[in-house]
Design an enzyme around this catalytic site. Structure first.
Site, short mmCIF file in Angstrom:
data_model
loop_
_atom_site.label_atom_id
_atom_site.label_comp_id
_atom_site.label_asym_id
_atom_site.label_seq_id
_atom_site.Cartn_x
_atom_site.Cartn_y
_atom_site.Cartn_z
N HIS A 102 0.83 -1.21 0.00
CA HIS A 102 0.00 0.00 0.00
C HIS A 102 0.86 1.26 0.00
O HIS A 102 0.86 2.00 -0.97
CB HIS A 102 -0.94 -0.02 1.21
CG HIS A 102 -1.82 1.19 1.30
ND1 HIS A 102 -2.08 1.84 2.48
CD2 HIS A 102 -2.48 1.87 0.32
CE1 HIS A 102 -2.89 2.87 2.23
NE2 HIS A 102 -3.15 2.91 0.94
N HIS A 121 -1.82 0.92 7.94
CA HIS A 121 -3.28 0.96 7.81
C HIS A 121 -3.85 -0.45 7.92
O HIS A 121 -4.90 -0.74 7.38
CB HIS A 121 -3.67 1.62 6.49
CG HIS A 121 -2.92 2.88 6.21
ND1 HIS A 121 -1.79 2.91 5.42
CD2 HIS A 121 -3.10 4.14 6.68
CE1 HIS A 121 -1.30 4.16 5.40
NE2 HIS A 121 -2.08 4.91 6.16
FE1 FES Z 1 0.29 -0.86 4.82
FE2 FES Z 1 -1.15 1.30 4.29
S1 FES Z 1 1.00 1.13 4.35
S2 FES Z 1 -1.85 -0.70 4.78
#
Ligand code: FES
Length: 172
Positions: A102, A121
């Site tokens: 992500h 997140h």
């Molecule tokens: Fe891992 Fe956003 S950086 S869920």
């Protein structure tokens, strides 16, 4: 009668447009020998890097590695039961990037459910299922490193099956 002529003219115009589009597409996909050679040179395969030896691994205790270079941290893991993509005598050795797809936070391994977990997140990835995402914001599965084991037990990584976070392509 006039109406039929208009329909016919429209049909001819449509056909001409289609032919032009087809010719354009064909021209766009044909490369000169020089262009093909330049593209081939731009593709560099992943390196074959030795990560560890089978004897270095304990069941469910991840070993820190980096692949394909020191800026790409990962873990090498003996799961204790055969899994898809697993190598070694028990087909249970896997390796993953620990950079969350992500936004690149560094993830940690949870030995209880054999997942990699992101503190950013809260994305979660299943280490027994080729890094499949099971929760969170990421939009791709975790890059799994492609492994090979030599006769002496040395484990090599030869590639990655997904885009490693921060990289522009799947070739270096
Ligand atoms: Fe891992 Fe956003 S950086 S869920």
């Amino acid at each position: 009668m006039k109406c039929n002529r208009l329909v016919d003219a429209g049909r001819r115009q449509f056909m001409r447009g289609g032919l032009m589009a087809t010719a354009g597409a064909a021209a766009a996909t044909v490369m000169t020998p020089e262009q093909a050679k330049a593209q081939a040179l731009a593709r560099v395969d992943y390196p074959a890097n030795r990560l560890a030896n089978i004897a270095d691994l304990e069941v469910n205790e991840p070993l820190d590695i980096a692949y394909p270079d020191p800026d790409s941290p990962g873990i090498l893991l003996k799961l204790g039961q055969a899994v898809e993509g697993g190598v070694g005598p028990d087909s249970d050795v896997v390796a993953y990037s620990v950079l969350c797809p992500h936004k690149g936070w560094m993830m940690s391994y949870n030995a209880d459910d054999k997942t990699l977990n992101c503190p950013g997140h809260h994305s979660r990835f299943d280490c027994e299922a080729s890094g499949q995402q099971i929760w969170g914001h990421a939009t791709q599965n975790l890059p799994q490193f492609l492994l090979r084991v030599e006769d002496n037990g040395d484990i090599y990584a030869d590639g990655a099956d997904e885009l490693i976070y921060g990289r522009l392509s799947n070739v270096l």
